[in-house]
Each structure stands twice: as structure tokens, then as C-alpha cells.
Design a protein around this motif. Structure first.
Motif, PDB file in Angstrom:
ATOM      1  N   THR A 107       0.809  -1.214   0.000  1.00  0.00           N
ATOM      2  CA  THR A 107       0.000   0.000   0.000  1.00  0.00           C
ATOM      3  C   THR A 107       0.848   1.272   0.000  1.00  0.00           C
ATOM      4  N   TYR A 155      -8.337   1.101  -4.768  1.00  0.00           N
ATOM      5  CA  TYR A 155      -7.716   0.317  -3.701  1.00  0.00           C
ATOM      6  C   TYR A 155      -8.579  -0.890  -3.346  1.00  0.00           C
ATOM      7  N   TYR A 156      -7.984  -2.056  -3.399  1.00  0.00           N
ATOM      8  CA  TYR A 156      -8.683  -3.310  -3.104  1.00  0.00           C
ATOM      9  C   TYR A 156      -9.913  -3.514  -3.985  1.00  0.00           C
ATOM     10  N   THR A 161      -7.599  -4.047 -10.340  1.00  0.00           N
ATOM     11  CA  THR A 161      -6.241  -4.397  -9.923  1.00  0.00           C
ATOM     12  C   THR A 161      -5.647  -5.435 -10.860  1.00  0.00           C
ATOM     13  N   GLN A 194      -0.839  -5.128   0.343  1.00  0.00           N
ATOM     14  CA  GLN A 194      -1.767  -4.954  -0.778  1.00  0.00           C
ATOM     15  C   GLN A 194      -1.269  -5.729  -1.982  1.00  0.00           C
ATOM     16  N   TYR A 197      -2.648  -9.171  -1.908  1.00  0.00           N
ATOM     17  CA  TYR A 197      -4.017  -9.186  -2.442  1.00  0.00           C
ATOM     18  C   TYR A 197      -3.999  -9.090  -3.966  1.00  0.00           C
ATOM     19  N   GLY A 224      -1.760 -10.311   2.639  1.00  0.00           N
ATOM     20  CA  GLY A 224      -2.800  -9.517   1.999  1.00  0.00           C
ATOM     21  C   GLY A 224      -4.131  -9.616   2.728  1.00  0.00           C
TER      22      GLY A 224
END
Length: 393
Positions: A107, A155-156, A161, A194, A197, A224
Motif C-alpha cells: 500500500t 484500492y482493493y 487491480t 496490498q 491481495y 494480503g
């Protein structure tokens, strides 16, 4: 974002001695690449010396090749439109590489922390030097940083992503071809926090989509928040949380990405609800954002949301947590998960529960005993490097 220890900070200064820059203004047409620029060349001898001096337990004998480091911008999709994203690619100086590693960073909130804005920093160089073992290494900025800084980082968000990471892989493949590097299809994925993830999301994307030109061998996701809903529940059970910007980051990301009309005051108390949208413009780091929030959960999160979390009035955000949790599949390709048992930043229990949920012979779990979120990174990097070396040999 996890920072490297002081020994790495010292030894990778040596890498800066061997840099040489040039800009590739003209070249063939590409489907993904918008622009690329070689920013440094690092000798294998320098890489080996740095690893030895830092006392990292990484197979030094495998670091045989000089490395060319490039900044790259490429086309990807965001909310149905084509945009330009960016990252870094490291190419081993050899005729035929051994494959590709995509490494996803942890992150960040400030744009000056993005990989493409840090092509000579310690964190980036330690990832890029994996290329000295014969791998092309792709290190994406993610949407919202570098060339796409004007967009709120999703984000997330699982889909955005993974698709941006895969599109950078396609662009990196074009770069390899343009520079004359023969690149086999073998693909490896790794990342921390992150990045863990993002690694798992990309692994899932690979198994569910038609990804041509790559053959995924194994992924190494670490630390993650794979079950986003579970992480939210963990936060809400705490009296205090030392990284409140994570909570605000997810909510603001989802609000912008999904074009919500409900105000942040639905989920946060004032003055934080009004303050949050101005904190994620790419100028402030996570620690700077934390200073604008509070570590007291009851003072940060709206009382109604804390006490009636699953009420229908909160379906909008709860459905986003649910849809972006990576618990609706079972890996069919090798995956090795890592997490520090003393991690309370991204809770260790989340990884244990997701691993148990998978219940697959293709997935293994490595506990970093007594490792916190910050102290587990180096043990992860060392073990992952050893296992990756085994796959390559």
C-alpha cells in the motif's frame, strides 16, 4: 509500504554507480506500450555484492545476468474507458530469459512512492534485481499512480487491480520483443501486503480469463487482506487501530470507483467524513493521512454503521466488500501463501481463514513465526526467492 532494512539501504546505494540512461523515442508500433525509457543498467557483479553485503539469504549464485531497467507506460481499461497506466520493467541482458515475474508492491498513498517514480530507490532495486537470475520482472504502479495519478486509486478493487497488472504484463512482453529478448511463457506472481491481495487477484484472473502468451506456474501472495469483508469486521472489533488510513482508503476508493451518491458521512463521523476526500489526491503518504484521522474506531466510524453493520441501508458498501473478497474460487494452480503470526496491521487470521476456505492441495501456507507486518517482509522475500529459484532450476 514495507521498507527494507538499513543494510539494504546502504548496499543498494552501490547499484546507483552503474546506471546509464537513454530514451527510446522511435520504434515499432505496439498494442499496449505507449512509451518506454531505459533508466539504468545494473551489472550482475554489483547485484551479487549488494546481496552478500546485506546478508540476505538469497541464492547469489543464480544472479548471473546484467539487468536493464525501464520505465514503461501502457494502455489499460478503467470504468469502460482506455487510459494510460505505468510501471517498471527489468530485463535480464541475455538471449533467452527463464520466464516472467510480476511483483506487486504494498500500500502507498503518495504518488512519489510509485515504482515508476522511484527507479533508483532501494525497494524497487531489490525487486528488480531478481531479474539478474534470468527473469523479466514487471513491477506495476497500479491505476491511480504514475501516468494515471489523476485517477483515484481503486484500492482493493479486484477486477481493476488484476486487469491493470495483466495489461502491464502484455506491455512488458512487447518491450522484451522490441529489445530482442526471447521470452518463454512461464509466469510467476508475487507481492506483499496490498501486493499480496493484488497477486492473488491476478492469479484468480488468470485462471478465470483467457490470458494468452503466459503460463502461470505458481504465485506467492503474502500478508494480503484477501477477505475484504473479514478485514472490515476485524477493524470494527478493535477499540483502536494504528493505521486508520487503510479504512478510509477503501471506503473512498469504492465511493469514487463505483460512483456512489451516498455521502461518506453514512460511514464516518465528522470531521473525518468531510476531510477524507481531500486526503487521497496523491500528495500525502499514509503516515501523513493518519495524522488527519483518529486511531479510535468509535470516533472514526459512524455509530449506526458500527452497531448495525449488516442493515440494508449499508448494502452499497457491504456488497463492495463482499464482491472484492477473494473467497469465491479455489486455486487450480500452485499457490504459496505467507503471513506473519504477529501481524495486527493486516490480520494473520484472515490468511489462515482464507487458506482453510480454499482447502486445496494446490495451496500451501507458510507462517512467519512472530512476524509483524513490517518484520515479515524480509523472511518472505528470502523464502520466496529460494522457492522461485527451485522452480527455475
Amino acid at each position: 509500504m514495507v521498507r527494507l532494512n538499513y543494510k539494504l539501504a546502504f548496499c543498494f546505494v552501490l547499484l546507483l554507480v552503474a546506471t546509464a540512461c537513454n530514451k527510446d523515442d522511435d520504434g515499432p508500433s505496439f498494442d499496449y506500450i505507449v512509451e518506454f525509457e531505459k533508466v539504468s543498467t545494473i551489472s550482475s557483479a554489483t547485484v551479487r555484492s549488494a546481496i552478500i553485503f546485506s546478508q540476505l539469504d538469497i541464492p547469489v549464485a543464480s544472479l548471473q545476468y546484467d539487468v536493464d531497467v525501464y520505465k514503461i507506460s501502457y494502455s489499460t481499461q478503467y470504468k469502460g474507458e482506455e487510459i494510460v497506466a505505468s510501471g517498471v520493467v527489468a530485463l535480464p541482458v541475455m538471449e533467452k530469459a527463464k520466464g516472467t515475474l510480476s511483483f506487486q508492491h504494498g500500500t502507498i498513498a503518495a504518488d512519489d512512492q510509485a515504482p515508476s517514480n522511484n527507479v533508483t530507490t532501494n525497494d524497487l532495486l531489490v525487486y528488480a534485481t531478481v531479474s539478474s537470475a534470468g527473469l523479466m520482472v514487471s513491477i506495476p504502479d497500479y491505476i491511480g499512480f504514475g501516468a494515471s495519478v489523476d485517477i483515484m486509486h481503486p484500492y482493493y478493487d479486484e477486477s481493476l487491480t488484476a486487469s491493470a497488472i495483466v495489461d502491464q504484463l502484455y506491455a512488458a512482453k512487447e518491450l522484451a520483443a522490441a529489445t530482442g529478448l526471447d521470452l518463454p511463457e512461464d509466469l510467476y506472481l508475487a507481492g506483499y501486503s496490498q501486493g499480496g491481495y493484488a497477486t492473488m487477484a491476478t492469479h484468480k484472473y488468470y485462471e478465470e480469463q483467457d490470458i494468452e502468451g503466459f503460463s502461470l506456474k505458481v504465485s506467492f501472495p503474502a500478508a494480503g487482506g484477501y477477505d475484504v469483508k473479514g478485514v472490515r469486521d476485524y477493524f470494527f472489533e478493535q477499540e483502536t487501530y494504528e493505521e486508520p488510513f487503510f479504512i478510509a482508503y477503501v471506503a473512498e476508493s469504492y465511493r469514487v470507483t463505483y460512483d456512489w451518491t451516498s455521502p461518506l458521512s453514512t460511514y464516518f463521523k465528522e470531521p473525518y467524513a468531510s476531510r477524507i476526500p481531500d486526503l487521497f489526491g496523491g500528495d500525502l503518504s499514509g503516515s501523513e493521512i493518519n495524522l488527519q484521522l483518529t486511531t479510535e474506531i468509535a470516533d472514526l466510524v459512524a455509530e449506526d454503521y458500527l452497531e448495525n453493520t449488516n442493515d440494508a441501508k449499508f448494502d452499497e458498501i457491504n456488497e463492495a466488500f463482499e464482491s472484492n473478497s477473494l473467497t469465491d474460487w479455489t486455486p487450480g494452480i500452485d499457490m504459496i501463501m505467507y503471513h506473519g503470526s504477529a501481524d495486527i496491521t493486516v490480520p494473520y487470521e484472515i490468511s489462515v481463514e482464507v487458506f482453510s476456505h480454499f482447502n486445496s492441495s494446490k495451496v500451501s501456507f507458510i507462517e512467519i513465526v512472530e512476524g509483524t507486518h513490517s518484520t515479515s517482509f524480509i523472511p518472505y522475500l528470502e523464502d520466496m526467492s529460494q522457492r522461485l529459484n527451485d522452480y527455475l532450476n
